[in-house]
Design a protein around this motif. Structure first.
Motif, PDB file in Angstrom:
ATOM      1  N   SER A 100       0.765  18.261  79.259  1.00 20.72           N
ATOM      2  CA  SER A 100       1.734  17.880  78.237  1.00 20.72           C
ATOM      3  C   SER A 100       1.340  18.333  76.844  1.00 20.72           C
ATOM      4  O   SER A 100       1.936  17.901  75.862  1.00 20.72           O
TER       5      SER A 100
ATOM      6  N   GLU B 136       2.904  16.395  73.725  1.00 21.62           N
ATOM      7  CA  GLU B 136       3.867  15.535  74.421  1.00 21.62           C
ATOM      8  C   GLU B 136       5.072  16.309  74.962  1.00 21.62           C
ATOM      9  O   GLU B 136       6.235  15.959  74.713  1.00 21.62           O
ATOM     10  N   ILE B 137       4.777  17.345  75.715  1.00 17.88           N
ATOM     11  CA  ILE B 137       5.819  18.195  76.294  1.00 17.88           C
ATOM     12  C   ILE B 137       6.664  17.391  77.290  1.00 17.88           C
ATOM     13  O   ILE B 137       6.136  16.616  78.072  1.00 17.88           O
ATOM     14  N   LEU B 138       7.968  17.624  77.251  1.00 13.20           N
ATOM     15  CA  LEU B 138       8.891  16.887  78.111  1.00 13.20           C
ATOM     16  C   LEU B 138       9.169  17.677  79.401  1.00 13.20           C
ATOM     17  O   LEU B 138       9.285  17.101  80.478  1.00 13.20           O
TER      18      LEU B 138
END
Lengths: 334, 334, 334, 334, 334, 334
Positions: A238, A266-268
């Motif tokens: 992420s 904080e990759i979705l």
């Protein structure tokens, strides 16, 4: 300006809430595929984007085309046929646990596509840019043949052709190596996106750094006006960084242009990041923006894709340009 | 090699989307419990893992056992009985807001378990390793008695016994202190997992550092072949570090072995991290791997648990070993 | 001590799972509004909190008031009327993609509120503190008039009045500038929360730093006993810092008191952060806590709000004070 | 008594809330398949039920087997192999709109099953009853060969063999007609379930009514001890009736026994009704219950299946017997 | 007019989509309990309804009270205490499959309620009607004692008292029979709802028909001004009929009044039907409506409850009266 | 053949699982509107269907148009503008509880539509059929003016015009009665759908039965080639019957043709039934099918609509014709 993308759209099935395959009792249903993703990005940028594929004339095949229409892509050039719609299962990773993809695309409409099934003269009528990727010739000999058929018609009609090399190790099962197929296809293209490992595998070209690889590739394929690459560092599933590179022998000073590098916490959803870059690059090049703008736009679009669920990069030009101006704070717009 | 875990499995009820208890209109339903979690981990590692507990013969009790079977655990040694299935409510924290657990396990099948209810000779037939934790003797005198009954039979049958000390402050309500119960139980065990505070509370043993605590504990309990500990630093609810320690007087050089320390950003679910370590340690020790491998495996397994929803560590040996090799980048596997 | 909050409560519609508006097929339904959020916070702190608004006597209007009652707010002072319930659509951002709000609140009960519709003498009976915000006078001339009516009655009844300046650029559409309306309203208030840009816009007061701005504002509005401000740094949509400031000419030494600054990683929902600060400040000031406690409490409450879904800050005093004591580790409480 | 079921288990993907395929953005995930459904029914009745199939050794294949284990079926006789897990998409009808099934099972583990891949002597060890259906020999010549291999071994080992004729029009694509394959297979069976149309198609046997068809079939296949049939009237998708018939030349008086006919309003899920009947029949016959009990039990079990979601009939013997006693009122049990 | 209801509110956990307990991975969370349901109905009818119970001062206990407040019930008379919140699991039936309830309410706040824990003089201040049911004295001797304490105070304060006999076979586990407890409690009541079987069990009164049973009961309990009964016919779980009866020696002509009988197809949720009747009856009697209106209102309210999810009858007087006028067509109101 | 539909598309917000507005915490999001529903039906029948409306150029407005494109409607004739997207809240009834609609469509793009905003000559280019309804002239004088503008241009261009009278009592708030507006509009139309009450209200025409009403209306509006009506009987919210009527002075024998009447049990979603009839009628008439076929097709399409969620009738011609042939049994198609 009208861009036609050619490839396979698949049903994407993802366990919700980052559950593992063994845990889930539901799948989120989306649609995606490298070239379809490029078409959606361009349509969302406000461009005239069309898509040609081959799907069965079933509710599932029509649902795939309907989803493209919803996002503004003209999917009417597509043809119906084949035994099944390709699909892929995606287990979303988290933190130190990576994502897993299980492909289930054998015997799909594109896998059984043959020369002559698509009337390329008609499909390319009015088109100014054709985009394809290395996935299509990897699924079967007949699909590779159909790809060449398309590219030759495009070159004959003076249409710009772009290619994302897109190597998938678990394809190329039909008895040919990429090195037997890809060179001829790339000779019928004008813009290439690809990384060093893939260039080495497809074309046998190696170099000490990006610049050397690009230089040699451009020399080997003088038809290529632009060569692009992206670089990702992965701290964990992420948290990555992203950066783009664009090379052209036509550039006056430096042949190699680099974008800013973005930190992506904080990759979705990172699926489709490269396709978002490709779409951004086509947008910039097809509109004749300055090369630095083109690579910055492509990189910013790809960066924002990591924060959008699904394969499709549902994003406007204004949103991309806002990030290019440094608005990374993610403020509430109200 | 066959491992039998003994303890209480509970229904776990969690408000979805990190909502607070006061906000939710739904609960996600999972099952968990320290020793059941160990059994599931081992089954997922491909080992022969069984589980013995006592649950009511209701749809809820059978659902708990069915869930264990789904993940490969042989739950047939369990017996039916008791008024209710224990359950716990879990409010998942986020960032600076910690998680909350509300236990509702009084009067469950295990809380009212008594000596003689489980035929230990039969349950332990063919078993090579028995695992228990400090939670079971904490719920009632009769459960503590049944635990001792199990351990004595295991020792008689030359079965290795491991114990996770697992102190829960809100248990031990039946009039006895842990220091009155745990020493005798630990004397019938061969492997211990526990932290310094718990060792002090249970056995009155204190030390300046881990090494000293281990040394004294090993001296006090010469039956212990291995003593293990874990250390967690918590930056916030979703960002911790994790590290494991293993001690044995049998080690030739250093008696104390340490694992690599992992940084764990964006944690998904930290419940069951210690159980995942315990399972990894049992895996390593029972298979006679080198001690350094055992502690590294246990720590990597516990680290990955933080990225899997639910109590159960649904993870393969290959996935643990991939992290041990440094693959922390969370790449998409396709 | 009884606090009455006055303003507009709206239905909040959010696509689940951080989907974009164009992607969603569902909305999560919550309720919120700056002043309602303050009332809920205070009720959750255990204080006697009431709320007065104007909503249509429809299922939607009654649902809004029912939700306030659920969280302990006495909404019975509210009146029924108006054509519709205001609502707002919220697209939750992620990482480098910011959140988007689409307001749809025109012609609501509050937008069409007029003087005389609320019997302020009755509504303020027994009330010791009245809270309002700059949003209400921004929606219509008649709502501004009703606000002034309320404030004048409160001042007459010796009730402390607090105001959150709360500038919303897309309101103030009825032909008046904030500078024509807000000064008179603020003259009828005793506590003000606002940032430098808003103070400049509303009152034409500028300064080199917070201290100077506060000093000038306090001089211009001698009726203000307390002036507060918050400072947020945004690294990206899910990672900010937060800090609070409190100023009073009554303070003996430094007129300006600062809180600790909190680092807020992995934010869950930042809407309502300022309202949580306001509620914490009212809590501290109304209970005559030491000023340093008041600003620390307000800041800690606002910080924790970022980890709670929805507009409402569902949080106890004990939880806020735990953070104030430095418990940022997010441990599992069990 | 131990029953082994042999066939293909598939992933079942259903749009929630009776949405059409074109509308859905999610699929509910369940598992099912005619013979697996029989095994689950029998396990839920408390019998020793096992299952043998061939699935890929992927997370999806293991999830299918795990689901069987959850419902009490011993799936360990199954083998791993094949390119993919078969799946089927189910659009649930409502009222006057019928349900639709899209099969996507080509090239699955069972479709590519060959003789010798399963060690039948080992798989049938301890087995007293083997169940198969007409679906398996319909998918490929090699699967038909493997089926014959199994049946011959079973007959050799004196194991009772039951067959559900189960005609699926869209299978039988490999160049053979059912009439070329099914007779030999049925000659190696002892119990048959099938309707008149299928018997005509498979064996060329026709008759004026059920009795005549059964009489002729029993004469043609003297190995058949029992022949069964079900009759369904469909008023609309959610309102049917159901009735069962059992025939045997061994019956002393009437050779044909009929069950009560059930009215089934507001059906929840009719998939698997016939499998529930088959399981009920095996239960009755294998336990040597009176024939009338057997057919009543089978019919009542099939009726209740219509009120249980998914392919699996999660139902106890006590629940079936309660319906047999006329408890159709659906009262709340508390 | 102010009605106080006294009893136990529980958390209700229901698998969504009519799944069985063994199948579900989620629970829908609602709250309910016979007397709480009556209070909610009355509040939704616009009456002043309050509720007194004993729940733990935990997030779960407070959530139960908050839910009552949301629907307009004043729950402030309730006290905090006890080890746990009672809960019940509900498996919703369908068609021929009945619903199942698993109670898990032992050791709850009400089960451990004792005389003196509630200050009845204070709780009953201003109250004109007190409602209780036979469930509370069934859980423990001390709860029965507390019930008597409440009723005696109510009678002393001239408050009308109503009782729903509400027999639950699996309660009454504390060593007393209902016949030892209920008569004295009923002597302190003025209105009774109950069916013939329960009257026989509690009071030993039997009769040939409703009229005779009522006559004898009224003779035995001259304190009863009104006696009511309901009759349900169940075709299957989702199709019942419903009818109400009201008896009083005060009626001038017929002592027995009957309502219209409603046909109830496609029932959504039948839990709480009797409580809805009770609330309708209290509404009618407390407002001194004509007896025929009262029983028709009660029956129509109970009928509509079958079409509302959850225990609570969220319904207005206008909606009930619309059904009384014969509007059974379920037209779209727009 | 190309059909253009003109009207307002709205966002439809429905509480899931037939919850009441007061209970829900989510809304299912769909889009609908009488004329948009007609366009979707026709596109799903495979016809060339287009749609013209006016929506704000926001994510919500674009989502509405995207949804139309997904279902095959060409929405490109639409224009952007207006302050907000109209929306409606739908509470789905069940059994004896009817559905409720709360409209929130004031000040939408269509409500503020004015003459000249749509270039009708361009929008109608190539169009052979224009469809409108009585809803559009009901929202504002300017929308009524724009409607007349459209109809006059259509008549001038020899385009067939159809009108669904569609009376909505809560519209017509702008000071005009339908009888002042509708006659002139209907004079510019060729096909009319409407019931007797609406015809009386709009045109003052009454009759003893359908035939007489039709005869008088046809006499008053000689421009009308076809007049249609539907009749619904409602047993309860989920059980209705449906029948269609078609009248024309051009019919050789009987001027009035009636369809079969369908019994509709267990209705899923009745919103849009009339629009489905309208679309079926347009399909039949525009393709010059025999009148009896046209009215049967329209009625069967409307009947099936009751079993499809949402406003849109997602249905093929083959499915409609299957019902026309009497296939009401709802069998599983596989």
């Amino acid at each position: 300006m009208k861009i036609l993308c050619f490839g396979e759209i698949m049903m994407r099935l993802t366990p919700p809430n980052q559950q593992r395959f063994l845990q889930t009792t539901q799948f989120d249903l989306q649609f995606g595929g490298s070239e379809a993703n490029v078409a959606v990005s361009l349509a969302q940028f406000g461009e005239n984007a069309a898509y040609v594929t081959r799907v069965p004339n079933s509710d599932l095949g029509r649902a795939a085309l309907g989803e493209l229409a919803k996002y503004g892509v003209d999917a009417t050039p597509s043809v119906f046929g084949g035994a099944r719609l390709g699909l892929y299962f995606l287990e979303m990773g988290a933190g130190l646990r990576g994502s897993k993809v299980i492909y289930d695309r054998a015997n799909s409409g594109v896998a059984t596509l043959e020369k002559g099934m698509i009337d390329w003269e008609k499909a390319l009528n009015g088109v100014t840019w054709l985009h394809w990727s290395g996935i299509t010739p990897a699924v079967s000999q007949s699909a590779a043949d159909a790809t060449l058929e398309a590219l030759q018609m495009a070159q004959k009609m003076n249409i710009t052709v772009s290619c994302d090399l897109n190597y998938r190790a678990n394809l190329w099962q039909y008895g040919k190596q990429p090195s037997e197929i890809m060179p001829e296809l790339l000779r019928n293209s004008n813009v290439m996106l690809g990384d060093g490992d893939t260039i080495a595998l497809y074309f046998g070209i190696k170099g000490a750094d990006y610049a050397e690889i690009f230089e040699k590739t451009a020399a080997e394929f003088p038809n290529l006006d632009y060569l692009a690459m992206t670089a990702r560092k992965a701290f964990h599933a992420s948290h990555n960084t992203y950066k783009g590179f664009l090379y052209s022998t036509h550039f006056e000073n430096d042949k190699m242009i680099e974008s800013k590098e973005y930190d992506m916490p904080e990759i979705l959803d990172r699926i489709g990041g490269g396709d978002a870059f490709m779409a951004g690059l086509i947008y910039g090049l097809a509109k004749n923006t300055p090369p630095q703008y083109a690579v910055e736009f492509a990189t910013a679009a790809a960066t924002l894709k990591h924060y959008i669920r699904g394969d499709f990069n549902v994003l406007t030009v204004a949103e991309v340009e806002s990030l290019m101006k440094g608005n990374t704070g993610g403020r509430v717009s109200r």
